[in-house]
Enzyme design. Structure first.
Site, PDB file in Angstrom:
ATOM      1  N   HIS A 111      39.688  37.615  43.082  1.00  0.00           N
ATOM      2  CA  HIS A 111      40.890  38.438  43.240  1.00  0.00           C
ATOM      3  C   HIS A 111      40.658  39.840  42.710  1.00  0.00           C
ATOM      4  CE1 HIS A 111      45.010  39.899  42.686  1.00  0.00           C
ATOM      5  NE2 HIS A 111      45.371  38.990  43.567  1.00  0.00           N
ATOM      6  N   CYS A 112      39.903  39.971  41.621  1.00  0.00           N
ATOM      7  CA  CYS A 112      39.824  41.251  40.905  1.00  0.00           C
ATOM      8  C   CYS A 112      39.202  42.373  41.726  1.00  0.00           C
ATOM      9  CB  CYS A 112      39.037  41.069  39.614  1.00  0.00           C
ATOM     10  SG  CYS A 112      39.838  39.986  38.417  1.00  0.00           S
ATOM     11  N   ILE A 113      38.024  42.147  42.273  1.00  0.00           N
ATOM     12  CA  ILE A 113      37.296  43.261  42.879  1.00  0.00           C
ATOM     13  C   ILE A 113      37.719  43.535  44.327  1.00  0.00           C
ATOM     14  CG2 ILE A 113      34.997  44.200  43.353  1.00  0.00           C
ATOM     15  CD1 ILE A 113      33.950  42.498  41.072  1.00  0.00           C
ATOM     16  N   ASP A 116      42.391  44.070  43.607  1.00  0.00           N
ATOM     17  CA  ASP A 116      43.041  44.868  42.565  1.00  0.00           C
ATOM     18  C   ASP A 116      42.838  46.379  42.701  1.00  0.00           C
ATOM     19  OD1 ASP A 116      43.902  42.472  41.644  1.00  0.00           O
ATOM     20  OD2 ASP A 116      42.892  42.565  39.705  1.00  0.00           O
TER      21      ASP A 116
END
Length: 281
Positions: A111-113, A116
Site C-alpha cells: 500500500h505504501c509505495i 500513498d
C-alpha cells in the site's frame, strides 16, 4: 498521529525496534502519545504537528518510489546496451558514501509505495503545485509489468519458438515481496491479467498464498489456487516467470526442470545459477 513504519519480511526489524515518529494535536496530546510509544518502542521521535508526522511518512514512501523508478528506468537503458543493472548496483553500493542501493522489479506492490505518494499529489493541487517527480515515478513503475510481459513474449518467440498466445506460463510468487503473505497491489496480479489478455494460460505458485483472496482491482482472480511444482509439473509450462523471490524456493531444481525462466528479481544469479534457459527481465 504516528505513521506506520514496517518492513514486512525483514527479520532484522520489528515494531519495537523501529523508532516511532509522533505528532500531537497540541503539547498535551504529544506528551501523552510520547509516553505511550516510549514504553513500546526503542525510540519515540516527536515532531511539531500531526501534519508534519504525516509528511514524514509521505516523504519516506516518495523517496522509495522515486528511487525505484530510477533503477527501473536504468534497467531498461542498460539492458539495451547489454549491461546488467544488478551487477552495476552491486558494484556501486561498495561506495561508502553518497549511494544507497535500490533494486528494479516487475512493478510495485503493497500500500505504501504504489498508493500513498499520490495522496500528496492530490493535496498539492489545492495549492496549484504539480508534483512532477512523484507522477513520473508512478508512470515508470506502473509500466514495468507491461515491459516484463513484452520481454516474456520475446523470449518465448526467440528461445522457446512459441507464441505467447499459445503458451502455458507459471508465475512464481503472488505476494508483493518475498517471504510474506501480503499481496496488496501485487504486480503479479497485473502480470497474470496482461499475460492472459494475450491468450496464454497462467498458473501461479506461492508457498505463502495458497488461494488468491478477493482484491480491489482483480476480482476475476479470486479463488485461484497455488499449484504444486516439481519436475513433472514444471515440464508442462513453456515459461516460468519469477515475480517474487521467496527464499524457500529450490531455484536450482526450478531451473533444471523448466524450459525457460524469466527472472525479474535476479534470484537465480544470487543463487549462483548460470544456465542457458535463464533470462533477466
Amino acid at each position: 498521529f504516528s505513521p506506520e513504519r514496517e518492513d514486512p519480511g525483514n527479520p532484522d526489524f520489528g515494531t519495537s525496534t523501529i523508532p516511532k515518529v509522533v505528532g500531537g494535536d497540541g503539547a498535551g496530546a504529544l506528551a501523552m502519545a510520547l509516553a505511550l510509544y516510549g514504553a513500546l518502542v526503542v525510540k519515540a521521535v516527536p515532531v511539531s504537528s500531526t501534519a508534519t508526522a504525516e509528511a514524514v511518512k509521505l516523504t519516506e514512501n516518495i523517496f522509495r518510489a522515486v528511487n525505484i523508478a530510477l533503477v527501473n528506468e536504468l534497467k531498461t537503458v542498460y539492458a539495451a546496451m547489454g549491461i546488467d543493472v544488478w551487477e552495476v548496483i552491486e558494484a556501486a553500493k561498495t561506495k561508502p558514501f553518497g549511494f544507497m542501493p535500490f533494486y528494479p522489479g516487475p512493478g510495485l506492490g503493497g500500500h505504501c509505495i504504489p498508493i500513498d505518494p499520490f495522496y500528496l499529489t492530490w493535496k498539492a493541487r489545492e495549492y496549484d503545485i504539480a508534483t512532477r517527480f512523484i507522477e513520473l515515478a508512478g508512470e515508470i513503475n506502473t509500466r514495468m509489468p507491461y515491459q516484463v510481459v513484452d520481454q516474456l513474449a520475446a523470449m518465448l518467440d526467440r528461445k522457446g519458438h512459441k507464441n505467447l498466445s499459445d503458451a502455458r506460463v507459471l508465475i512464481l510468487g503472488i505476494a508483493y515481496k518475498k517471504n510474506i503473505d501480503d499481496m496488496r497491489e501485487s504486480p503479479s496480479l497485473k502480470l497474470i491479467e496482461l499475460i492472459e489478455k494475450r491468450g496464454a494460460h497462467v498458473d501461479y505458485h506461492d508457498p505463502f498464498i495458497p488461494v488468491i483472496p478477493p482484491t480491489r482491482e482483480h476480482a476475476e482472480l479470486a479463488g485461484r489456487k497455488s499449484v504444486a511444482i516439481d519436475a513433472t509439473s514444471l515440464a508442462g509450462f513453456d515459461a516460468v516467470l519469477i515475480a517474487t523471490d521467496h527464499d524457500e524456493i529450490d531455484y536450482p531444481a526450478l531451473v533444471s526442470g523448466s524450459k525457460l525462466v524469466i527472472d525479474t528479481r535476479n534470484a537465480c544469479a544470487r543463487a549462483g545459477i548460470k544456465a542457458n534457459n535463464v533470462f533477466k527481465a
